[in-house]
Enzyme design. Structure first.
Site, short mmCIF file in Angstrom:
data_model
loop_
_atom_site.label_atom_id
_atom_site.label_comp_id
_atom_site.label_asym_id
_atom_site.label_seq_id
_atom_site.Cartn_x
_atom_site.Cartn_y
_atom_site.Cartn_z
N ASP A 143 -2.64 -4.92 0.57
CA ASP A 143 -1.90 -6.40 1.08
C ASP A 143 -2.80 -6.76 2.22
OD1 ASP A 143 -0.89 -4.50 2.67
OD2 ASP A 143 1.10 -4.91 2.09
N MET A 170 0.85 -1.12 0.07
CA MET A 170 0.07 -0.03 0.06
C MET A 170 1.17 1.29 0.19
SD MET A 170 -3.30 -1.18 2.69
CE MET A 170 -3.96 0.30 2.27
N HIS A 171 0.14 2.29 -0.18
CA HIS A 171 0.77 3.60 -0.03
C HIS A 171 2.05 4.42 -0.93
CE1 HIS A 171 -1.14 3.03 3.75
NE2 HIS A 171 -0.14 2.33 4.14
#
Length: 484
Positions: A236, A79-80
């Site tokens: 995830d 992520m991110h």
């Protein structure tokens, strides 16, 4: 047949799953992270594409008849990460990853620009999130920012390669700080705080919905009878929750991976920004989730193993089957800073209480307990947000240590379910989401928990000892904060 692809930080992994949820094939390709400056963490987006090609080429060579029958494909990913695209969807620079800490100052700017940020996003601005990274780029790389046309997350850049579509799912988008998490929609107010608009964002779908179809040329390359539908997928942890069956409100898992996660599914949006709890959308419709996140879980034990030049399993084996009580040594597992509950990128690890006569056994036990106490911090702030965790599934590499699970169960005073051998991580969850997108089945019917092989119960004699030890351990961070 269904295919799940997980874009991790260390590898791209793909699993091929049949209608009975049996994994008939898997492949993975390692990835490299570059660190051009201290605290930076980057990857080349096209490395994910090349790794995906290699994994699916391998599966097609080894399992041609199964690949020919693939009907649905799902994506999971780290992520991110900020993937910045210019004209023609060309990456403008390497992707800035989730564990990059360069944008700490921009987090403060972002919260000043948008006083309602925590209310809308349900989260504190942290350097790991996507939005502060774009403020950093605007300030330090203005030429790059001026060319920006789209911002994608890592798995969604791979989706662009596979389908030609700019799409993200709700769970991954919730980790950007641009999503109104309660409304499951982009927030114009949050986007404006970073100088962006909806035009810079991908279209949003639920993780179990279709986002497009695999391009015909890729379907032909991998021998598929027809182009499978590609699901929205998930970040995830949300995808892993689908894989482990944590899709009912109150269902939870604790992940003892490199980092640590205490994940709980929620029927409603339930933020607790004061405790640095992450409050995100789930990867299935009508569901949200909370996470307490610690940055160095199994990584703490691996660090000690490297320091002592011993494999981690050998260190834990020296402690035997059980411990008689808390270690006299205390360990703070803040080797990479910490998220929950401190939101302190500058926090650092420490051993406290060392004395003559204490060997590596005391240090090993202190590390296992320090990580367990960090999970107790997560449980505490989740409780402050009104969330009750009755029990949790145990996943991740650290869960292979029965002793560590016994310590963790006793510290949390909660039973931990250990599932039968199998791969129930992000790639498997992504395959389930691909199935849902292809068939339209009920997510609760498909995303069932795997069989429980063992329940690790708290040890009654240890629980009160750990209550006292945790109270003393909690005093260490405020006492040491800012001193090193």
């Amino acid at each position: 047949m269904y295919l799940g692809i997980d874009v991790g930080t260390s590898s791209v992994k793909a699993v091929l799953v049949d209608g009975n949820e049996r994994i008939v094939g898997s492949a993975h390709v390692a990835l490299e992270v570059t660190r051009p400056h201290p605290g930076w963490s980057e990857q080349e987006p096209d490395a994910w594409v090349r790794a995906c090609e290699r994994t699916l080429d391998e599966l097609a060579a080894k399992h041609p008849s199964e690949m020919a029958a693939v009907e649905g494909l799902g994506l999971s990913g780290q992520m991110h990460g900020a993937v910045l695209l210019g004209e023609g969807d060309t990456p403008l620079r390497p992707a800035i990853l989730w564990n990059d800490g360069r944008s700490e100052a921009e987090c403060r700017v972002l919260e000043e620009r948008c006083p309602r940020l925590r209310h809308l996003s349900g989260n504190i601005a942290m350097p790991g999130f996507t939005a502060p990274k774009l403020l950093w780029v605007a300030k330090h790389e203005p030429d790059v920012f001026a060319k920006l046309r789209k911002v994608l997350l890592p798995k969604d850049y791979l989706r662009l390669f596979l389908t030609g579509e700019h799409v993200s799912d709700m769970s991954d988008a919730a980790g950007t700080l641009w999503l109104d998490v309660a409304k499951r929609d982009w927030s114009d107010e949050l986007l404006a705080a970073t100088g962006l608009t909806r035009e810079h964002m991908p279209r949003l779908v639920e993780g179990s919905q279709a986002s497009g179809r695999l391009r015909p040329e890729w379907a032909r390359r991998w021998g598929m009878a027809r182009a499978p539908v590609v699901a929205g997928g998930g970040g995830d942890n949300a995808a892993s929750a689908v894989g482990i069956g944590a899709v009912r409100p109150g269902s939870a898992f604790v992940s003892l991976g490199t980092s640590g996660v205490l994940f709980v599914s929620n029927a409603r949006f339930s933020p607790n920004t004061e405790g640095a709890v992450h409050a995100f959308c789930h990867a299935v419709p009508g569901l949200w989730h909370q996470m307490g996140v610690i940055l160095s879980a199994a990584a703490s034990l691996e660090w000690l193993a490297t320091l002592l030049n011993q494999p981690a399993p050998a260190l834990t084996a020296e402690l035997g089957e059980r411990v008689g009580g808390p270690s006299p040594v205390k360990f703070l597992p803040y080797l990479s800073g910490e998220r929950t509950p401190h939101n302190d990128a500058s926090a650092r690890g420490a051993f406290v209480g060392l004395a003559h006569g204490q060997g590596r056994e005391a240090l090993t036990q202190a590390v296992l307990e320090g990580v367990a106490f960090a999970f107790a911090d997560c449980l505490r702030v989740l409780s402050d947000a009104g969330t009750e965790v009755v029990r949790a599934s145990a996943v991740g590499g650290g869960s292979r240590s029965h002793l560590w699970l016994k310590i963790l169960a006793s510290v949390l005073n909660r039973p931990l379910d250990v599932h039968a051998e199998g791969d129930f991580g992000g790639a498997f969850g992504a395959a389930r989401l691909g199935r849902l997108a292809a068939t339209g089945e009920d997510p609760l019917a498909v995303a069932r928990p795997p069989p429980v092989a063992q329940v690790v119960e708290p040890e009654a004699a240890l629980v009160p000892q750990y209550v006292e030890a945790y109270a003393r351990w909690r005093e260490l961070y405020p006492a040491l904060k800012g001193r090193f």
